[in-house]
Design a protein around this motif. Structure first.
Motif, PDB file in Angstrom:
ATOM      1  N   LEU A   1       0.829  -1.209   0.000  1.00 42.88           N
ATOM      2  CA  LEU A   1       0.000   0.000   0.000  1.00 42.88           C
ATOM      3  C   LEU A   1       0.860   1.255   0.000  1.00 42.88           C
ATOM      4  N   THR A   2       1.967   1.224   0.719  1.00 42.20           N
ATOM      5  CA  THR A   2       2.877   2.371   0.727  1.00 42.20           C
ATOM      6  C   THR A   2       3.429   2.612  -0.673  1.00 42.20           C
ATOM      7  N   LEU A   3       3.819   1.535  -1.343  1.00 46.70           N
ATOM      8  CA  LEU A   3       4.331   1.653  -2.714  1.00 46.70           C
ATOM      9  C   LEU A   3       3.261   2.217  -3.641  1.00 46.70           C
ATOM     10  N   HIS A   4       2.041   1.693  -3.547  1.00 44.40           N
ATOM     11  CA  HIS A   4       0.971   2.175  -4.418  1.00 44.40           C
ATOM     12  C   HIS A   4       0.620   3.634  -4.115  1.00 44.40           C
ATOM     13  N   THR A   5       0.672   4.009  -2.846  1.00 44.72           N
ATOM     14  CA  THR A   5       0.410   5.406  -2.490  1.00 44.72           C
ATOM     15  C   THR A   5       1.458   6.314  -3.107  1.00 44.72           C
ATOM     16  N   ARG A   6       2.718   5.892  -3.034  1.00 45.92           N
ATOM     17  CA  ARG A   6       3.795   6.686  -3.635  1.00 45.92           C
ATOM     18  C   ARG A   6       3.618   6.787  -5.149  1.00 45.92           C
ATOM     19  N   LEU A   7       3.257   5.669  -5.787  1.00 51.21           N
ATOM     20  CA  LEU A   7       3.042   5.679  -7.237  1.00 51.21           C
ATOM     21  C   LEU A   7       1.873   6.588  -7.613  1.00 51.21           C
ATOM     22  N   LEU A   8       0.805   6.540  -6.826  1.00 45.88           N
ATOM     23  CA  LEU A   8      -0.345   7.403  -7.105  1.00 45.88           C
ATOM     24  C   LEU A   8       0.005   8.873  -6.907  1.00 45.88           C
ATOM     25  N   ASP A   9       0.823   9.174  -5.890  1.00 46.66           N
ATOM     26  CA  ASP A   9       1.260  10.554  -5.691  1.00 46.66           C
ATOM     27  C   ASP A   9       2.098  11.032  -6.872  1.00 46.66           C
ATOM     28  N   ASP A  10       3.010  10.177  -7.351  1.00 51.65           N
ATOM     29  CA  ASP A  10       3.822  10.531  -8.524  1.00 51.65           C
ATOM     30  C   ASP A  10       2.937  10.745  -9.753  1.00 51.65           C
ATOM     31  N   LEU A  11       1.968   9.867  -9.945  1.00 52.11           N
ATOM     32  CA  LEU A  11       1.043   9.999 -11.070  1.00 52.11           C
ATOM     33  C   LEU A  11       0.246  11.289 -10.956  1.00 52.11           C
ATOM     34  N   ASP A  12      -0.208  11.612  -9.755  1.00 50.32           N
ATOM     35  CA  ASP A  12      -0.964  12.847  -9.539  1.00 50.32           C
ATOM     36  C   ASP A  12      -0.112  14.059  -9.873  1.00 50.32           C
ATOM     37  N   GLU A  13       1.158  14.013  -9.488  1.00 53.75           N
ATOM     38  CA  GLU A  13       2.066  15.120  -9.794  1.00 53.75           C
ATOM     39  C   GLU A  13       2.266  15.256 -11.304  1.00 53.75           C
ATOM     40  N   HIS A  14       2.455  14.133 -11.987  1.00 59.18           N
ATOM     41  CA  HIS A  14       2.633  14.173 -13.444  1.00 59.18           C
ATOM     42  C   HIS A  14       1.360  14.668 -14.142  1.00 59.18           C
ATOM     43  N   VAL A  15       0.217  14.279 -13.637  1.00 62.81           N
ATOM     44  CA  VAL A  15      -1.042  14.740 -14.225  1.00 62.81           C
ATOM     45  C   VAL A  15      -1.182  16.250 -14.040  1.00 62.81           C
ATOM     46  N   ASP A  16      -0.795  16.752 -12.873  1.00 62.13           N
ATOM     47  CA  ASP A  16      -0.857  18.199 -12.642  1.00 62.13           C
ATOM     48  C   ASP A  16       0.070  18.951 -13.595  1.00 62.13           C
ATOM     49  N   VAL A  17       1.284  18.428 -13.788  1.00 60.23           N
ATOM     50  CA  VAL A  17       2.236  19.072 -14.702  1.00 60.23           C
ATOM     51  C   VAL A  17       1.693  19.041 -16.127  1.00 60.23           C
ATOM     52  N   THR A  18       1.164  17.889 -16.529  1.00 64.03           N
ATOM     53  CA  THR A  18       0.605  17.768 -17.878  1.00 64.03           C
ATOM     54  C   THR A  18      -0.597  18.686 -18.053  1.00 64.03           C
ATOM     55  N   ASN A  19      -1.414  18.798 -17.024  1.00 65.41           N
ATOM     56  CA  ASN A  19      -2.587  19.677 -17.099  1.00 65.41           C
ATOM     57  C   ASN A  19      -2.159  21.133 -17.272  1.00 65.41           C
ATOM     58  N   SER A  20      -1.137  21.564 -16.529  1.00 68.79           N
ATOM     59  CA  SER A  20      -0.688  22.958 -16.675  1.00 68.79           C
ATOM     60  C   SER A  20      -0.097  23.192 -18.068  1.00 68.79           C
ATOM     61  N   ARG A  21       0.617  22.199 -18.603  1.00 66.97           N
ATOM     62  CA  ARG A  21       1.154  22.340 -19.968  1.00 66.97           C
ATOM     63  C   ARG A  21       0.021  22.422 -20.985  1.00 66.97           C
ATOM     64  N   MET A  22      -0.993  21.577 -20.811  1.00 65.08           N
ATOM     65  CA  MET A  22      -2.137  21.594 -21.736  1.00 65.08           C
ATOM     66  C   MET A  22      -2.851  22.947 -21.694  1.00 65.08           C
ATOM     67  N   GLN A  23      -3.006  23.504 -20.502  1.00 62.73           N
ATOM     68  CA  GLN A  23      -3.657  24.813 -20.395  1.00 62.73           C
ATOM     69  C   GLN A  23      -2.832  25.884 -21.100  1.00 62.73           C
ATOM     70  N   ARG A  24      -1.500  25.819 -20.939  1.00 63.64           N
ATOM     71  CA  ARG A  24      -0.634  26.794 -21.610  1.00 63.64           C
ATOM     72  C   ARG A  24      -0.747  26.663 -23.129  1.00 63.64           C
ATOM     73  N   VAL A  25      -0.743  25.419 -23.637  1.00 63.74           N
ATOM     74  CA  VAL A  25      -0.854  25.187 -25.079  1.00 63.74           C
ATOM     75  C   VAL A  25      -2.216  25.648 -25.580  1.00 63.74           C
ATOM     76  N   GLN A  26      -3.258  25.404 -24.818  1.00 61.24           N
ATOM     77  CA  GLN A  26      -4.595  25.851 -25.236  1.00 61.24           C
ATOM     78  C   GLN A  26      -4.673  27.367 -25.289  1.00 61.24           C
ATOM     79  N   ARG A  27      -4.035  28.037 -24.315  1.00 59.08           N
ATOM     80  CA  ARG A  27      -4.013  29.511 -24.365  1.00 59.08           C
ATOM     81  C   ARG A  27      -3.260  29.995 -25.603  1.00 59.08           C
ATOM     82  N   ASN A  28      -2.114  29.347 -25.896  1.00 60.61           N
ATOM     83  CA  ASN A  28      -1.342  29.727 -27.079  1.00 60.61           C
ATOM     84  C   ASN A  28      -2.140  29.474 -28.358  1.00 60.61           C
TER      85      ASN A  28
END
Length: 129
Positions: free
Chosen positions: A66-93
């Protein structure tokens, strides 16, 4: 007199309960049962200890998983946030580029048509000259 009474009481007791050897035999059998019960109880407790220890190891393994899966989910959440901010920037452009090209779209069309006409005129002149 008390001695006679005690002797009479002992005789009455022996008549009622039987001889002391029978009592000793019963006591020995009862203590044997008690020891056997304790041995069985000890065996049961040892099995319970093994089960509890096994359950503990399983719980620790589940906790690590469970600790491993929690860490993986946190990493995935962070990557999704980064990708979301990039997508918003590209959409604005893209929105800015779209606004910019809407007004200049007609100019580009006219420019392409003018280049095509110019090429046709040059080809016709080359053929007839």
């Amino acid at each position: 007199m008390s001695t006679a009474l005690n002797m009479a009481g002992a005789a009455n007791r022996e008549n009622l309960l039987g001889s002391d050897s029978k009592t000793d035999n019963i006591i020995n059998r009862a203590s044997g049962l008690d020891n056997q019960g304790l041995v069985e109880q000890d065996e049961g407790l040892e099995k319970l200890d093994e089960t509890v220890t096994s359950t503990k190891h399983i719980a620790l393994a589940v906790n690590e998983e469970l600790t491993l899966h929690t860490r993986l989910l946190d990493d995935l959440d962070e990557h999704v946030d980064v990708t979301n901010s990039r997508m918003q920037r590209v959409q604005r452009n893209l929105a800015f580029l779209n606004k910019r090209t809407k007004s200049g779209c007609a100019c580009w069309i006219f420019l392409v048509i003018a280049i095509v006409i110019l090429i046709v005129v040059v080809l016709v002149l080359i053929k007839y000259l």
